[in-house]
Design a protein around this motif. Structure first.
Motif, PDB file in Angstrom:
ATOM      1  N   ASP A 115      31.707  32.583  95.848  1.00 33.20           N
ATOM      2  CA  ASP A 115      30.642  32.708  96.830  1.00 33.20           C
ATOM      3  C   ASP A 115      30.709  34.095  97.468  1.00 33.20           C
ATOM      4  OD1 ASP A 115      28.703  32.416  98.741  1.00 33.20           O
ATOM      5  OD2 ASP A 115      29.686  30.791  99.829  1.00 33.20           O
ATOM      6  N   ASP A 163      35.671  29.136  93.583  1.00 31.77           N
ATOM      7  CA  ASP A 163      35.284  28.585  94.871  1.00 31.77           C
ATOM      8  C   ASP A 163      33.768  28.554  95.052  1.00 31.77           C
ATOM      9  OD1 ASP A 163      35.811  31.656  95.341  1.00 31.77           O
ATOM     10  OD2 ASP A 163      34.504  31.029  96.980  1.00 31.77           O
ATOM     11  N   ALA A 165      31.831  27.427  92.493  1.00 32.88           N
ATOM     12  CA  ALA A 165      31.359  26.535  91.435  1.00 32.88           C
ATOM     13  C   ALA A 165      30.488  25.408  91.978  1.00 32.88           C
ATOM     14  CB  ALA A 165      32.555  25.962  90.671  1.00 32.88           C
ATOM     15  N   GLN A 166      30.959  24.748  93.022  1.00 33.40           N
ATOM     16  CA  GLN A 166      30.191  23.635  93.583  1.00 33.40           C
ATOM     17  C   GLN A 166      28.896  24.135  94.214  1.00 33.40           C
ATOM     18  OE1 GLN A 166      32.523  20.962  95.925  1.00 33.40           O
ATOM     19  NE2 GLN A 166      30.838  19.545  96.300  1.00 33.40           N
ATOM     20  N   CYS A 168      27.040  26.541  93.177  1.00 32.62           N
ATOM     21  CA  CYS A 168      26.078  26.710  92.086  1.00 32.62           C
ATOM     22  C   CYS A 168      25.633  25.362  91.538  1.00 32.62           C
ATOM     23  CB  CYS A 168      26.689  27.550  90.970  1.00 32.62           C
ATOM     24  SG  CYS A 168      26.894  29.295  91.382  1.00 32.62           S
ATOM     25  N   ALA A 169      26.589  24.464  91.312  1.00 31.62           N
ATOM     26  CA  ALA A 169      26.264  23.167  90.721  1.00 31.62           C
ATOM     27  C   ALA A 169      25.268  22.386  91.562  1.00 31.62           C
ATOM     28  CB  ALA A 169      27.535  22.347  90.516  1.00 31.62           C
ATOM     29  N   GLU A 170      25.322  22.557  92.883  1.00 34.59           N
ATOM     30  CA  GLU A 170      24.449  21.809  93.787  1.00 34.59           C
ATOM     31  C   GLU A 170      23.176  22.570  94.157  1.00 34.59           C
ATOM     32  OE1 GLU A 170      26.971  20.891  97.066  1.00 34.59           O
ATOM     33  OE2 GLU A 170      28.064  19.301  95.991  1.00 34.59           O
ATOM     34  N   LEU A 181      31.116  20.864  86.121  1.00 37.77           N
ATOM     35  CA  LEU A 181      31.916  21.353  87.232  1.00 37.77           C
ATOM     36  C   LEU A 181      33.384  21.059  86.938  1.00 37.77           C
ATOM     37  CD1 LEU A 181      31.731  22.605  90.110  1.00 37.77           C
ATOM     38  CD2 LEU A 181      31.628  20.264  90.984  1.00 37.77           C
ATOM     39  N   GLU A 184      38.583  19.362  90.550  1.00 38.42           N
ATOM     40  CA  GLU A 184      39.151  20.066  91.695  1.00 38.42           C
ATOM     41  C   GLU A 184      40.543  20.653  91.440  1.00 38.42           C
ATOM     42  OE1 GLU A 184      41.052  20.998  95.420  1.00 38.42           O
ATOM     43  OE2 GLU A 184      41.665  19.455  93.997  1.00 38.42           O
ATOM     44  N   ARG A 187      39.865  23.848  89.581  1.00 41.11           N
ATOM     45  CA  ARG A 187      38.626  24.550  89.908  1.00 41.11           C
ATOM     46  C   ARG A 187      38.866  25.890  90.597  1.00 41.11           C
ATOM     47  NH1 ARG A 187      34.898  21.089  93.454  1.00 41.11           N
ATOM     48  NH2 ARG A 187      35.123  19.794  91.591  1.00 41.11           N
TER      49      ARG A 187
END
Length: 231
Positions: A115, A163, A165-166, A168-170, A181, A184, A187
């Motif tokens: 991020d 950090d 990844a989530q 982007c996935a959401e 994804l 954890e 990740r």
């Protein structure tokens, strides 16, 4: 060869003692404490538990960026200080390349993402096949929408790691993109991945002196960007 590697490029922090392909010890935390509070106690603890003294370390490694400006500075400054005091070489590792090592057991396209705030992410793409990680793109800063378009064109399964990844996935941009994804436990960036990258750098003769080690930011700090917009 013994490598002491650290990562504090984002919210999580970790330290690892690595020797000839084996992790002698690793400590990982992902709590809401500053790295200035956690890093040095973590380093002291992992050296004690691994029964390794600082003069026995051959290479000091750090994820030198991209990442949090403060976290990267803390990590680089810590490694520079230890390496200078011991007269040993350093390895400045790409944070994105280090996290790709988490997916070595998969055959996939590793989409390593952090991020970067302001609607952007730090990213690099890697092909992972038969336990070998091959870089596909340089480290870069781009929008989530641009990254989603690129992932949509991949011919192999895309696994999001890091950090970001989530995030982007959401995101709406990834809603129609077929990505996975990473779980954890694998990740987030880890110091053991930085150690593996440092070992490759040592084999290739690409280690640095403490004076040569510098952070890699990819874009100017927020204060500089704000000042530029103001002018």
């Amino acid at each position: 060869m013994k490598i002491l590697a650290i990562d504090c490029s984002a919210g999580a922090a970790s330290a690892c003692v690595w020797q000839d392909g084996k992790v002698l010890g690793e400590c990982y935390t992902n709590v809401k404490l500053t790295h200035s509070q956690t890093l040095m106690p973590m380093l002291c603890g992992i050296l004690e538990y691994a029964k390794v003294e600082l003069p026995q370390i051959d290479v000091f490694a750090v994820t030198a960026g991209p990442g949090s400006f403060t976290g990267v500075r803390i990590g680089v400054a810590s490694v520079k200080g230890m390496a200078f005091a011991q007269g040993k070489p350093c390895a400045g590792v790409s944070t994105l390349e280090a996290m790709a090592e988490n997916l070595r057991v998969l055959d996939c396209t590793a989409c390593c993402v952090m991020d970067a705030r302001c609607g952007q992410v730090y990213n690099a793409m890697f092909a992972v096949k038969n336990g070998v990680v091959h870089r596909l793109t340089p480290d870069r800063a781009l929008s989530i929408e641009e990254l989603a378009q690129e992932c949509a064109g991949c011919s192999t399964p895309v696994v999001l790691v890091g950090d970001g990844a989530q995030l982007c996935a959401e995101s709406a941009a990834f809603a129609a993109v077929d990505v996975r994804l990473a779980p954890e436990p694998i990740r987030f960036q880890r110091a053991c991945g930085a150690a593996v990258c440092a070992a490759r750098a040592a084999e290739a003769g690409k280690l640095l002196s403490a004076e040569e080690l510098l952070p890699v930011y990819l874009r100017p700090p927020q204060a500089q960007r704000s000042l530029k917009r103001k002018h």
